[in-house]
Design a protein around this motif. Structure first.
Motif, PDB file in Angstrom:
ATOM      1  N   ALA A 475       0.947  -1.112   0.180  1.00  0.00           N
ATOM      2  CA  ALA A 475       0.095  -0.201  -0.111  1.00  0.00           C
ATOM      3  C   ALA A 475       0.788   1.539  -0.095  1.00  0.00           C
ATOM      4  O   ALA A 475       0.594   2.293  -0.677  1.00  0.00           O
ATOM      5  CB  ALA A 475      -0.890  -0.010   1.275  1.00  0.00           C
ATOM      6  N   ARG A 476       2.110   1.141   0.762  1.00  0.00           N
ATOM      7  CA  ARG A 476       2.692   2.359   0.620  1.00  0.00           C
ATOM      8  C   ARG A 476       3.400   2.606  -0.655  1.00  0.00           C
ATOM      9  O   ARG A 476       3.641   3.762  -1.081  1.00  0.00           O
ATOM     10  CB  ARG A 476       4.080   2.178   2.069  1.00  0.00           C
ATOM     11  CG  ARG A 476       4.732   3.436   2.080  1.00  0.00           C
ATOM     12  CD  ARG A 476       5.951   3.068   2.983  1.00  0.00           C
ATOM     13  NE  ARG A 476       5.696   3.081   4.135  1.00  0.00           N
ATOM     14  CZ  ARG A 476       5.047   3.864   5.057  1.00  0.00           C
ATOM     15  NH1 ARG A 476       4.947   5.052   4.693  1.00  0.00           N
ATOM     16  NH2 ARG A 476       5.107   3.599   6.244  1.00  0.00           N
ATOM     17  N   THR A 477       3.791   1.602  -1.286  1.00  0.00           N
ATOM     18  CA  THR A 477       4.235   1.535  -2.711  1.00  0.00           C
ATOM     19  C   THR A 477       3.383   2.334  -3.529  1.00  0.00           C
ATOM     20  O   THR A 477       3.577   3.474  -4.135  1.00  0.00           O
ATOM     21  CB  THR A 477       4.721   0.219  -3.194  1.00  0.00           C
ATOM     22  OG1 THR A 477       5.445  -0.138  -2.502  1.00  0.00           O
ATOM     23  CG2 THR A 477       5.088   0.343  -4.452  1.00  0.00           C
ATOM     24  N   VAL A 478       2.110   2.061  -3.446  1.00  0.00           N
ATOM     25  CA  VAL A 478       1.072   2.475  -4.403  1.00  0.00           C
ATOM     26  C   VAL A 478       0.629   3.959  -4.066  1.00  0.00           C
ATOM     27  O   VAL A 478       0.638   4.776  -4.682  1.00  0.00           O
ATOM     28  CB  VAL A 478      -0.044   1.549  -4.127  1.00  0.00           C
ATOM     29  CG1 VAL A 478      -1.532   2.542  -4.919  1.00  0.00           C
ATOM     30  CG2 VAL A 478      -0.121   0.204  -5.004  1.00  0.00           C
ATOM     31  N   MET A 479       0.901   4.280  -2.679  1.00  0.00           N
ATOM     32  CA  MET A 479       0.529   5.588  -2.240  1.00  0.00           C
ATOM     33  C   MET A 479       1.477   6.598  -2.623  1.00  0.00           C
ATOM     34  O   MET A 479       1.263   7.683  -3.207  1.00  0.00           O
ATOM     35  CB  MET A 479       0.346   5.600  -0.721  1.00  0.00           C
ATOM     36  CG  MET A 479      -0.789   5.081  -0.251  1.00  0.00           C
ATOM     37  SD  MET A 479      -2.385   5.669  -0.865  1.00  0.00           S
ATOM     38  CE  MET A 479      -2.529   7.400   0.149  1.00  0.00           C
ATOM     39  N   GLU A 480       2.868   5.998  -2.753  1.00  0.00           N
ATOM     40  CA  GLU A 480       3.806   7.044  -3.291  1.00  0.00           C
ATOM     41  C   GLU A 480       3.903   7.279  -4.669  1.00  0.00           C
ATOM     42  O   GLU A 480       3.898   8.365  -4.938  1.00  0.00           O
ATOM     43  CB  GLU A 480       5.377   6.357  -2.542  1.00  0.00           C
ATOM     44  CG  GLU A 480       5.696   6.365  -1.323  1.00  0.00           C
ATOM     45  CD  GLU A 480       5.704   7.706  -0.831  1.00  0.00           C
ATOM     46  OE1 GLU A 480       6.146   8.712  -1.382  1.00  0.00           O
ATOM     47  OE2 GLU A 480       5.135   7.717   0.217  1.00  0.00           O
ATOM     48  N   GLN A 481       3.221   6.330  -5.388  1.00  0.00           N
ATOM     49  CA  GLN A 481       3.122   6.259  -6.819  1.00  0.00           C
ATOM     50  C   GLN A 481       2.159   7.469  -7.212  1.00  0.00           C
ATOM     51  O   GLN A 481       2.122   8.223  -7.822  1.00  0.00           O
ATOM     52  CB  GLN A 481       2.859   4.814  -7.472  1.00  0.00           C
ATOM     53  CG  GLN A 481       4.069   4.215  -7.702  1.00  0.00           C
ATOM     54  CD  GLN A 481       3.881   2.694  -7.968  1.00  0.00           C
ATOM     55  OE1 GLN A 481       2.681   2.149  -7.713  1.00  0.00           O
ATOM     56  NE2 GLN A 481       4.869   1.964  -8.431  1.00  0.00           N
ATOM     57  N   VAL A 482       1.061   7.272  -6.207  1.00  0.00           N
ATOM     58  CA  VAL A 482      -0.396   8.043  -6.666  1.00  0.00           C
ATOM     59  C   VAL A 482       0.182   9.538  -6.169  1.00  0.00           C
ATOM     60  O   VAL A 482      -0.260  10.497  -6.949  1.00  0.00           O
ATOM     61  CB  VAL A 482      -1.416   7.790  -5.798  1.00  0.00           C
ATOM     62  CG1 VAL A 482      -2.469   8.673  -5.599  1.00  0.00           C
ATOM     63  CG2 VAL A 482      -2.051   6.318  -6.328  1.00  0.00           C
ATOM     64  N   LYS A 483       0.965   9.583  -5.094  1.00  0.00           N
ATOM     65  CA  LYS A 483       1.349  11.342  -4.637  1.00  0.00           C
ATOM     66  C   LYS A 483       2.200  11.803  -5.634  1.00  0.00           C
ATOM     67  O   LYS A 483       1.988  13.019  -5.854  1.00  0.00           O
ATOM     68  CB  LYS A 483       2.119  10.640  -3.156  1.00  0.00           C
ATOM     69  CG  LYS A 483       2.086  11.893  -2.415  1.00  0.00           C
ATOM     70  CD  LYS A 483       2.587  11.413  -1.008  1.00  0.00           C
ATOM     71  CE  LYS A 483       3.020  12.657  -0.334  1.00  0.00           C
ATOM     72  NZ  LYS A 483       3.746  12.157   1.170  1.00  0.00           N
TER      73      LYS A 483
END
Ligand code: HC1
Ligand code: SF4
Length: 562
Positions: A475-483
């Motif tokens: 989830a952190r990986t995805v959130m960083e990509q979205v951010k």
């Protein structure tokens, strides 16, 4: 790729990452405490030590397989060495086995028996440490810690949180939160994955079964249960039934016999979640605001976002979780004196998840000033209650849930496996009810145990971009990509535990690959047997919207804040 000789037999290997995996492939269950295939190799416990052809000893978890290797796994020298390791571990360990919550499931206890440790010749000189009861979900008992580091690696490598670590050195070494804080004062999200990987009783579930028995003994109390989707596929094998088989009917039977007045299925309110979340999604797409929509049913994930990505809290669905919705609806139903019949209602929720205990305590889990879910117990605690009751679980005849909240659609049942919420939303959004449509949705990329799945589906002339995530590290990986703007989605589903709730922090531990796969299959099988697969076709849901819920949809089904 190559061949090695293990205890005199030739064994071929391909891409096994270490000698230990090849030994296991050969059908030899070599003892380990700190090795876990999903975590990095730590090599601390040395129990998996083997001998090579020249008598050299090494830890098999830390050695790459090489062609031509000769390995001995069970020599006299090795047996003596392993026994000494366990004896030394026991010497520095609290040995209250008879009263330990982990008794019977503790790997250290099992190894002591298996390796024939009959006495401990050394004194425990370790200072007794206080237990940490600060979390509503887990209890830390440092006196039972064997420093295998599994919890530390699960928390940092799988969940990407890292709120516990090693402190001090040598004989003083210890696992604890930084600065010896209480676990509740850290970024802990209550997921319980540290407990899943802990081989002893050093991290255990904060148990609430005492309060359930108390309520069951009180004549003035109506005790109502709700059972989460993933619970039904994780109980049977404990009682000798096939792994992953749904035993929902048996669970209902034993709960009735224990004295529960009414038993309901959380997959019913999972249907409510789908109704509300689908409407919310369409509304946001129409207005073009607060996208991507992020699912809200997993409390560990919700805490992760609120703590670590507060700027995205507005993206989190306002829907209460199915646990929250069902408890709020049931409590409202019994606010009517005619339904209450002079009794107080105690709502007990049976979940695969330790974080649900924390969710039930959140300020937004109250309606009209009253707590929606009074007590949360996990699957593991349910199993303990069944054992306490003495009821023969395997022989229990299946019973149906009670009415009026006792039926969930197939879409509600698959919530317990990663991708299930999204699959149910896609079923709901699609006006076509045909078998082919349901099958096409299942194969659009939403299923499978990968940690991050991306796919898109056409809807009303647009391509809906979806990401399904399990495990908070992912989830952190995805959130960083979205951010960073690298990735754009319309919908993100997150379940904090790898593979979804079926592997929740409150499920029975020591589940190997076969068990994990069987639990997912069990939920899909349960869905396959349901005539009603779409949440919007559940007649009980429609009845509720036209009755008790009228005008109260927001109050009972949504959160105003996180
Ligand atoms: Fe879950 Fe859910 S699926 S969060 O994984 O949305 O715990 O099973 O009960 O609330 O339905 C857990 C499971 C559960 C909720 C539902
Ligand atoms: Fe880490 Fe989850 Fe354990 Fe908390 S409950 S310490 S977040 S693994």
């Amino acid at each position: 790729m190559g061949t090695m000789t293990i205890d005199g037999r030739k064994i071929e290997f391909t891409d096994e990452k270490n000698v230990l995996s090849v030994i296991r492939k050969a059908g030899i269950n070599i003892p380990t405490l700190c090795y876990h295939s999903e975590l990095s190799t730590f090599g601390a416990c040395r129990l998996c030590t083997v001998e090579d052809g020249r008598g050299k000893m090494f830890a098999s978890c830390s050695e790459e397989p090489r062609d031509g290797m000769v390995i001995h796994t069970n020599t006299g020298k090795l047996r003596k060495y392993r026994k000494l390791i366990v004896e030394l571990l026991l010497a520095a360990h609290c040995r209250d086995c008879t009263t330990c919550v982990k008794s019977g499931e503790c790997v250290l206890q099992e190894l002591a028996h298996r390796l024939g440790v009959k006495q401990v010749r050394f004194e425990n000189t370790r200072e007794q440490r206080e237990l940490d009861f600060s979390s509503p979900s887990i209890v830390r008992d440092p006196n039972k810690c064997i420093l295998c580091g599994n919890c530390v690696r699960a928390c940092s490598e799988i969940q990407g949180i890292g709120c516990i670590g090693f402190a001090f050195r040598g004989t003083e070494a210890m696992v604890m939160p930084a600065f010896d804080k209480k676990i509740s004062e850290t970024d802990c999200v209550n997921c319980g994955q540290c407990r899943v990987y802990c081989p002893t009783g050093a991290i255990s579930i904060r148990t609430n079964t005492g309060s359930v028995w108390e309520a069951l003994n009180d004549e003035n109390v109506r005790v109502v249960a709700q059972i989460a989707p993933a619970v039904r596929v994780a109980v049977g094998d404990y009682f000798g039934l096939p792994k992953g088989r749904s035993v929902m009917g048996k669970i209902v039977n034993v709960l009735h016999r224990m004295g529960f007045d009414e038993v309901y299925d959380t997959s019913f309110s999972a249907d409510l979640t789908i109704m509300e979340e689908s409407a919310e999604f369409l509304n946001r797409v129409q207005k073009g605001e607060n996208l991507p929509l992020m699912t809200s049913c997993c409390p560990a994930w919700v805490k992760f976002v609120t703590d670590q990505y507060p700027e995205y809290v507005k993206n989190v669905s306002t829907c209460r979780s199915p646990q929250g919705m069902l408890s709020a609806v049931i409590k409202e139903y019994f606010r009517d004196p005619q339904n209450a019949q002079g009794k107080k209602t105690v709502m007990v929720s049976i979940m695969p998840c330790t974080a649900k205990k924390m969710e039930a305590e959140r300020p937004n889990s109250y309606t009209k000033g009253e707590k929606d879910t009074d007590i949360v117990i996990t699957t593991t605690e349910l199993i303990r209650m069944i054992r306490t009751s003495g009821i023969d679980f395997a022989a229990a005849e299946p019973e149906a849930c009670d009415m009026p909240f006792g039926f969930g659609s197939g879409g509600g049942v698959i919530f317990g496996v990663t991708g299930g919420v999204t699959e149910a939303v896609l079923r709901r959004l699609n006006p076509d009810h045909s078998k082919t449509t349901i099958e096409n949705i299942a194969s659009c990329g939403v299923r499978g145990e990968e940690g991050i799945k991306e796919f898109s589906v056409p809807y009303n002339g647009m391509e809906v971009k979806i990401c399904v995530v399990n495990g908070l590290g992912n989830a952190r990986t995805v959130m960083e990509q979205v951010k960073s703007g690298e990735k754009e989605y319309h919908l993100i589903e997150v379940m904090a535990c790898r593979r979804g709730c079926i592997m929740g922090g409150g499920q029975p531990t020591r589940a190997g690959e076969r068990t994990k796969a069987a639990r997912a299959k069990g939920l899909y099988n349960a869905d396959n047997t349901m005539i009603i697969k779409k949440s919007d076709e559940n007649p009980l849901v429609l009845e509720l919207y036209n009755g008790l819920l009228k005008g109260k949809e927001h109050e009972l089904l949504h959160n105003d804040s996180y």
